[in-house]
Design a protein around this motif. Sequence first.
Motif, PDB file in Angstrom:
ATOM      1  N   PRO A 168      83.238  44.483  61.445  1.00 56.07           N
ATOM      2  CA  PRO A 168      84.610  44.253  60.981  1.00 56.07           C
ATOM      3  C   PRO A 168      84.664  43.916  59.490  1.00 56.07           C
ATOM      4  O   PRO A 168      83.629  43.707  58.843  1.00 56.07           O
ATOM      5  N   PHE A 169      85.872  43.877  58.970  1.00 54.30           N
ATOM      6  CA  PHE A 169      86.136  43.469  57.596  1.00 54.30           C
ATOM      7  C   PHE A 169      86.635  42.022  57.612  1.00 54.30           C
ATOM      8  O   PHE A 169      87.308  41.610  58.555  1.00 54.30           O
ATOM      9  N   PRO A 170      86.378  41.267  56.551  1.00 55.58           N
ATOM     10  CA  PRO A 170      87.013  39.949  56.458  1.00 55.58           C
ATOM     11  C   PRO A 170      88.531  40.092  56.417  1.00 55.58           C
ATOM     12  O   PRO A 170      89.061  41.061  55.864  1.00 55.58           O
ATOM     13  N   VAL A 171      89.230  39.149  56.990  1.00 51.11           N
ATOM     14  CA  VAL A 171      90.686  39.134  56.917  1.00 51.11           C
ATOM     15  C   VAL A 171      91.100  38.776  55.497  1.00 51.11           C
ATOM     16  O   VAL A 171      90.613  37.802  54.912  1.00 51.11           O
ATOM     17  N   LEU A 172      91.983  39.571  54.915  1.00 46.17           N
ATOM     18  CA  LEU A 172      92.464  39.313  53.560  1.00 46.17           C
ATOM     19  C   LEU A 172      93.607  38.309  53.593  1.00 46.17           C
ATOM     20  O   LEU A 172      94.592  38.493  54.317  1.00 46.17           O
ATOM     21  N   ARG A 173      93.476  37.295  52.813  1.00 42.55           N
ATOM     22  CA  ARG A 173      94.521  36.279  52.720  1.00 42.55           C
ATOM     23  C   ARG A 173      95.693  36.804  51.901  1.00 42.55           C
ATOM     24  O   ARG A 173      95.526  37.612  50.992  1.00 42.55           O
ATOM     25  N   THR A 174      96.876  36.341  52.231  1.00 44.60           N
ATOM     26  CA  THR A 174      98.049  36.651  51.422  1.00 44.60           C
ATOM     27  C   THR A 174      98.263  35.518  50.418  1.00 44.60           C
ATOM     28  O   THR A 174      97.786  34.396  50.617  1.00 44.60           O
ATOM     29  N   VAL A 175      98.964  35.824  49.361  1.00 45.51           N
ATOM     30  CA  VAL A 175      99.209  34.819  48.328  1.00 45.51           C
ATOM     31  C   VAL A 175     100.051  33.684  48.910  1.00 45.51           C
ATOM     32  O   VAL A 175     101.074  33.905  49.531  1.00 45.51           O
ATOM     33  N   ASP A 176      99.562  32.467  48.713  1.00 46.96           N
ATOM     34  CA  ASP A 176     100.280  31.297  49.229  1.00 46.96           C
ATOM     35  C   ASP A 176     100.160  30.175  48.206  1.00 46.96           C
ATOM     36  O   ASP A 176      99.815  30.398  47.052  1.00 46.96           O
ATOM     37  N   ASP A 177     100.416  28.987  48.645  1.00 50.13           N
ATOM     38  CA  ASP A 177     100.398  27.866  47.708  1.00 50.13           C
ATOM     39  C   ASP A 177      99.005  27.576  47.172  1.00 50.13           C
ATOM     40  O   ASP A 177      98.866  26.852  46.177  1.00 50.13           O
ATOM     41  N   ASP A 178      97.964  28.116  47.813  1.00 41.19           N
ATOM     42  CA  ASP A 178      96.601  27.874  47.357  1.00 41.19           C
ATOM     43  C   ASP A 178      96.167  28.844  46.274  1.00 41.19           C
ATOM     44  O   ASP A 178      95.096  28.715  45.706  1.00 41.19           O
ATOM     45  N   TRP A 179      96.999  29.872  46.014  1.00 40.84           N
ATOM     46  CA  TRP A 179      96.602  30.920  45.079  1.00 40.84           C
ATOM     47  C   TRP A 179      96.662  30.434  43.634  1.00 40.84           C
ATOM     48  O   TRP A 179      97.672  29.944  43.162  1.00 40.84           O
ATOM     49  N   GLU A 180      95.541  30.583  42.931  1.00 44.43           N
ATOM     50  CA  GLU A 180      95.482  30.312  41.495  1.00 44.43           C
ATOM     51  C   GLU A 180      94.835  31.528  40.855  1.00 44.43           C
ATOM     52  O   GLU A 180      93.658  31.797  41.059  1.00 44.43           O
ATOM     53  N   ARG A 181      95.612  32.258  40.066  1.00 48.75           N
ATOM     54  CA  ARG A 181      95.181  33.530  39.526  1.00 48.75           C
ATOM     55  C   ARG A 181      93.829  33.445  38.805  1.00 48.75           C
ATOM     56  O   ARG A 181      92.986  34.322  38.924  1.00 48.75           O
ATOM     57  N   THR A 182      93.607  32.411  38.020  1.00 47.11           N
ATOM     58  CA  THR A 182      92.421  32.341  37.180  1.00 47.11           C
ATOM     59  C   THR A 182      91.310  31.475  37.773  1.00 47.11           C
ATOM     60  O   THR A 182      90.262  31.308  37.157  1.00 47.11           O
ATOM     61  N   SER A 183      91.531  30.902  38.938  1.00 47.04           N
ATOM     62  CA  SER A 183      90.512  30.069  39.566  1.00 47.04           C
ATOM     63  C   SER A 183      90.475  30.387  41.055  1.00 47.04           C
ATOM     64  O   SER A 183      91.074  29.683  41.874  1.00 47.04           O
ATOM     65  N   VAL A 184      89.772  31.449  41.376  1.00 44.47           N
ATOM     66  CA  VAL A 184      89.800  31.984  42.733  1.00 44.47           C
ATOM     67  C   VAL A 184      88.524  31.611  43.482  1.00 44.47           C
ATOM     68  O   VAL A 184      87.420  31.801  42.970  1.00 44.47           O
TER      69      VAL A 184
END
Length: 262
Positions: A168-184
Amino acid sequence: MDERERPRLFGNRWADAVGPGGEPDRDRCDCLDRRGGSNKAEVAFHPDRQDTSAPGWLHLLQLVDEAAADGREVFKPLVELSPAERRQIVTLPAGIAGLTEVRQLVLYGSNLVRIPPEIGAMTNLAEFSPYTSRRLHWLPYEITRCRKLRDSTVSTRALYGNFRYRPPFPVLRTVDDDWERTSVDPGRWGGGAVHACSVCAGPVPDRELRRRWISLAVATDVLPLLVNACSEDCLDALPAPAEGYASAPHLGGPGTVSTDIR
């Protein structure tokens, strides 16, 4: 001895692609472990972060700069690293974007867990060989920008959704409150910061990131590619997946790869 009885000798294609031996030069990977005859029900991204202070990383930066400066066509950086240094490398620097004259990139036996999207700027790349890099399970969609790429040697059994075992593939997360563009967090998002759309190369507006998996024929292999798109239009512009794989870009997870298997 009769000529017909003489043993056939085969050349070692990778004889000059292996650096000095000694201590272990890579970590063990059980992500797609098939012991017991079945795939794991779920998989996750490698969480490894690149230590940018490690001697191996600093040495690699030097080698990339040298290759960009002299315009070489063949780049085999790991040959020049010690085993300990090779083990410290889990990705490549963004500076590979400057390797515009490189036609052959050899990463045999690496400890890599990801390739940066900047590989798409290697416009003359014709041969990509990360063979036996068994922790490398996916590639960035940006590799499709390497229009001259015609030959690849990849350990396909280590790839998500590969045709032999269909892990299988890892499940891709959707952008949420944890998303930080420059610190992933690479363990949650698969890679580092997202600076541009994988499809159009334009900026990705905050909270507009759309992520998908797609399996495409790239050079001589079908590769699982991770797309970071800026809009639904860019997702719609993706090509049709390779025959026999999931029929549309997807979010991963158990069961996805069984869609359309023939």
